[in-house]
Design a protein around this motif. Sequence first.
Motif, PDB file in Angstrom:
ATOM      1  N   GLU A  67       0.828  -1.206   0.000  1.00 22.30           N
ATOM      2  CA  GLU A  67       0.000   0.000   0.000  1.00 22.30           C
ATOM      3  C   GLU A  67       0.864   1.258   0.000  1.00 22.30           C
ATOM      4  O   GLU A  67       0.561   2.236  -0.692  1.00 22.30           O
ATOM      5  N   GLY A 106       3.970  -7.850   0.713  1.00 22.69           N
ATOM      6  CA  GLY A 106       3.099  -7.132  -0.204  1.00 22.69           C
ATOM      7  C   GLY A 106       3.352  -7.437  -1.672  1.00 22.69           C
ATOM      8  O   GLY A 106       2.738  -6.811  -2.549  1.00 22.69           O
ATOM      9  N   ARG A 109       0.234  -8.602  -3.769  1.00 18.15           N
ATOM     10  CA  ARG A 109      -0.658  -7.458  -3.992  1.00 18.15           C
ATOM     11  C   ARG A 109      -0.090  -6.539  -5.068  1.00 18.15           C
ATOM     12  O   ARG A 109      -0.819  -6.059  -5.951  1.00 18.15           O
ATOM     13  N   ASP A 112      -0.435  -8.124  -8.568  1.00 16.45           N
ATOM     14  CA  ASP A 112      -1.817  -8.043  -9.037  1.00 16.45           C
ATOM     15  C   ASP A 112      -2.155  -6.635  -9.525  1.00 16.45           C
ATOM     16  O   ASP A 112      -2.839  -6.454 -10.530  1.00 16.45           O
TER      17      ASP A 112
END
Length: 380
Positions: A67, A106, A109, A112
């Motif tokens: 993030e 991460g 993520r 993707d």
Amino acid sequence: MSPQVAEPDFAKIPAGQLAPGDFLEDVKPDDLVYFLLNVGDGDTQLVVLPEVKGTRRALVVDVSDAEKLIALLDTLTSEGSELLPQVDGLFPLVVATHPHDDHIAGMGRFLDAYHEQIRELWEPGYYHPTPAYHRMMNALERLPLMHGQPTAGMVRFVDRVKITVLAPGISLRNRFDSYGIDINNSSIALKIEFPASRVLERKKDRSLVKPPSVQGLILGADSQTLSWAAVLADFPQLGKKKTVVTEALRKAGGSEPMRGQLFKVPHHGSKHGVSLELVEEIGPKLSLVSSVRDGGKYNFPHEVSLAQVREGMEPTTSSGDAYEPDHDLGIHYTGAVDSNNKELGTIAVVMSPGGRKRHLWRFQDGDNDEIDLSKARRFS
């Protein structure tokens, strides 16, 4: 008399040595920008490459916090900053150095989210039965990405940058599924050099054209002393000599494959991650440590390791003098604070070809905060 060692207070930097400035304005087309994100106990790194034909691409090395990295990328690609214009193949290479969660939590993520912009993923081939590892490998299976498991000596050229794999050595790679090694020693350690040319240029008399001064970054992942011992054997330093023989052989420049101006200290400053010999071989101007201020779960960085980094950057064993403060030596920590106890956070280094510029910036973000470029402070 034994040398005095400064107290490891994470180089609490005097606030007066950190001045607000325009980070984006500091980055020129030929510059390379290295980000070491403040993600607490972990690694997330972004390398923004020099411009080629008016655009830039980037490398990603480890993603412990997807993030935070995605938020930074959104900022860098947004209108008004545009350090990274959105182009096809924005990420020619993504590296998962080894499958510990503090490096790949991460990664699945990130794959993707950006798979359409990623060309290739490297990982060491070390199997690790954790949810983060399986998510990364499942993403790799589903997505149309090139996949590599490199070992020492592999070279990849991307734009004007040369990427050399320093570790793991082939002998370690062959032990992954047999005798076994510590997972940290499966780490992919890299050297990044710029400006780089894919071919050697020669003059009319067949002598080499003098190349520009090359800048080097050594990204140590979590490689430990067993792995670095193989690196130092595989990449021997041949120091510069100037004799009749070397000039006749046109080898006066020597070969220093381990030399680098920026050193991302291995394994968050673990006592097993670095040796004095390694630091001396690299000869860094900047040594960067990803760590938290209170030491975190493993009390990184260890004073044993920091002492070796300091000694490698400022030898004092003969004189017995005290070391300069870490920040004046060129040692910086993501978990550092200034003299007002203000977090300094993410580190960015703007490097120019030829070494004319090596500017270090801080963004005052906590490990759970997004990076705000308007809060940039330049260390002087």
